[in-house]
Scaffold this active site. Structure first.
Site, PDB file in Angstrom:
ATOM      1  N   ASP A 174       0.877  -1.160   0.000  1.00 50.62           N
ATOM      2  CA  ASP A 174       0.000   0.000   0.000  1.00 50.62           C
ATOM      3  C   ASP A 174       0.926   1.224   0.000  1.00 50.62           C
ATOM      4  O   ASP A 174       2.131   1.103   0.252  1.00 50.62           O
ATOM      5  CB  ASP A 174      -0.888  -0.048   1.244  1.00 50.62           C
ATOM      6  CG  ASP A 174      -1.729   1.197   1.411  1.00 50.62           C
ATOM      7  OD1 ASP A 174      -2.411   1.581   0.450  1.00 50.62           O
ATOM      8  OD2 ASP A 174      -1.682   1.805   2.501  1.00 50.62           O
ATOM      9  N   ASP A 187      -0.122   5.147   1.018  1.00 48.71           N
ATOM     10  CA  ASP A 187      -0.355   6.086   2.121  1.00 48.71           C
ATOM     11  C   ASP A 187      -0.381   5.359   3.460  1.00 48.71           C
ATOM     12  O   ASP A 187      -1.144   4.413   3.654  1.00 48.71           O
ATOM     13  CB  ASP A 187      -1.691   6.804   1.917  1.00 48.71           C
ATOM     14  CG  ASP A 187      -1.716   7.604   0.632  1.00 48.71           C
ATOM     15  OD1 ASP A 187      -1.266   8.750   0.627  1.00 48.71           O
ATOM     16  OD2 ASP A 187      -2.187   7.049  -0.389  1.00 48.71           O
ATOM     17  N   ASP A 246      -1.608  -1.010   6.035  1.00 49.62           N
ATOM     18  CA  ASP A 246      -1.765  -0.403   7.360  1.00 49.62           C
ATOM     19  C   ASP A 246      -3.219  -0.260   7.790  1.00 49.62           C
ATOM     20  O   ASP A 246      -3.487   0.337   8.841  1.00 49.62           O
ATOM     21  CB  ASP A 246      -1.104   0.983   7.390  1.00 49.62           C
ATOM     22  CG  ASP A 246      -1.858   2.005   6.553  1.00 49.62           C
ATOM     23  OD1 ASP A 246      -2.269   3.047   7.112  1.00 49.62           O
ATOM     24  OD2 ASP A 246      -2.060   1.766   5.360  1.00 49.62           O
TER      25      ASP A 246
END
Length: 237
Positions: A17, A19, A182
């Site tokens: 991922d 961001d 995250d």
């Protein structure tokens, strides 16, 4: 097992991922949302530190919704979000990396993975053109074999198709791949494709990701090559 079950052995792949996983982008994302509220004449409605998890976890529309709720917007919130979202994207594009920083150890970990033959890619819910622009601004575009954004395919995470595409376009095999993320979106995406879920504890969500029971909690990027080898087996072919 998910869709990866039954595939033959091939090149291992680590997909990230963007961001909150590769870089802390929250400050610049919040600033872009606040530009919309300033344009509406109400000033900053979001705080780049307190609202970091919203910025990274729920994206532009989530930030706009939170700000509109805080200002007790009396009209149609969904319509206002739709109207302001293009303004947010323009503001973000104009100042995409003023405060963004790459998390410690990422570049070293990615280099180690590539040296060991891994395919390395990105699967993000950021629009592809903004993801590419951000990678260029951070001078890390050359790290990745593929970039899949929210609008690259007809679907986005947590649908497994973007993750599958990121693995395959990077030159990897879905039977020997994992996703580093995250948020619950990343975890759900990995589970949907049947690949290991590795969640970082240094993103905006902190250690709350432990509640999702991922295959591994990553405390620092120094540990990622070892974790990838353990979860995906021996050397790449």
């Amino acid at each position: 097992m998910g869709e990866a079950a039954g595939r033959g052995a091939g090149r291992r792949a680590v997909i990230f991922d963007l961001d909150g996983t590769i870089a802390d982008t929250s400050h610049d994302l919040v600033n872009a949302a606040n530009a919309c509220f300033i344009g509406m004449g109400v000033g900053d409605m979001l705080d780049p530190f307190a609202d970091a998890a919203v910025a990274v976890g729920k994206g532009g529309m989530g930030m706009l919704r939170l700000g509109l709720e805080r200002m007790a917007f009396a009209g149609d919130i969904d319509a206002q979000i739709a109207a302001q979202y293009p303004n947010l994207l323009k503001a973000y594009e104009a100042d995409i990396a003023r405060h963004t920083v790459i998390y410690p150890g990422f570049l070293e970990a990615a280099a180690a993975l590539r040296a060991d033959g891994y395919a390395v890619g990105i699967c993000t819910n950021k629009p592809e053109y903004l993801a590419v622009q951000l990678l260029d601004a951070l001078s890390i575009s050359g790290v990745f074999d593929a970039v899949i954004g929210a609008d690259t395919l007809p679907t986005r995470k947590p649908d497994p198709a973007p993750l599958r595409a990121a693995i395959e376009r990077a030159g990897g095999d879905t039977a020997r791949a994992l996703l580093v993320g995250d948020t619950i979106t990343d975890h759900t995406t990995a589970r949907a494709l049947g690949v290991p879920s590795v969640l970082v504890t240094f993103g905006p969500g902190g250690r709350s990701v432990e509640e999702m029971a991922p295959d591994h909690l990553l405390e620092h990027y120094d540990h990622l090559p070892e974790v990838a080898a353990r979860l995906l087996g021996g050397r790449s072919t």
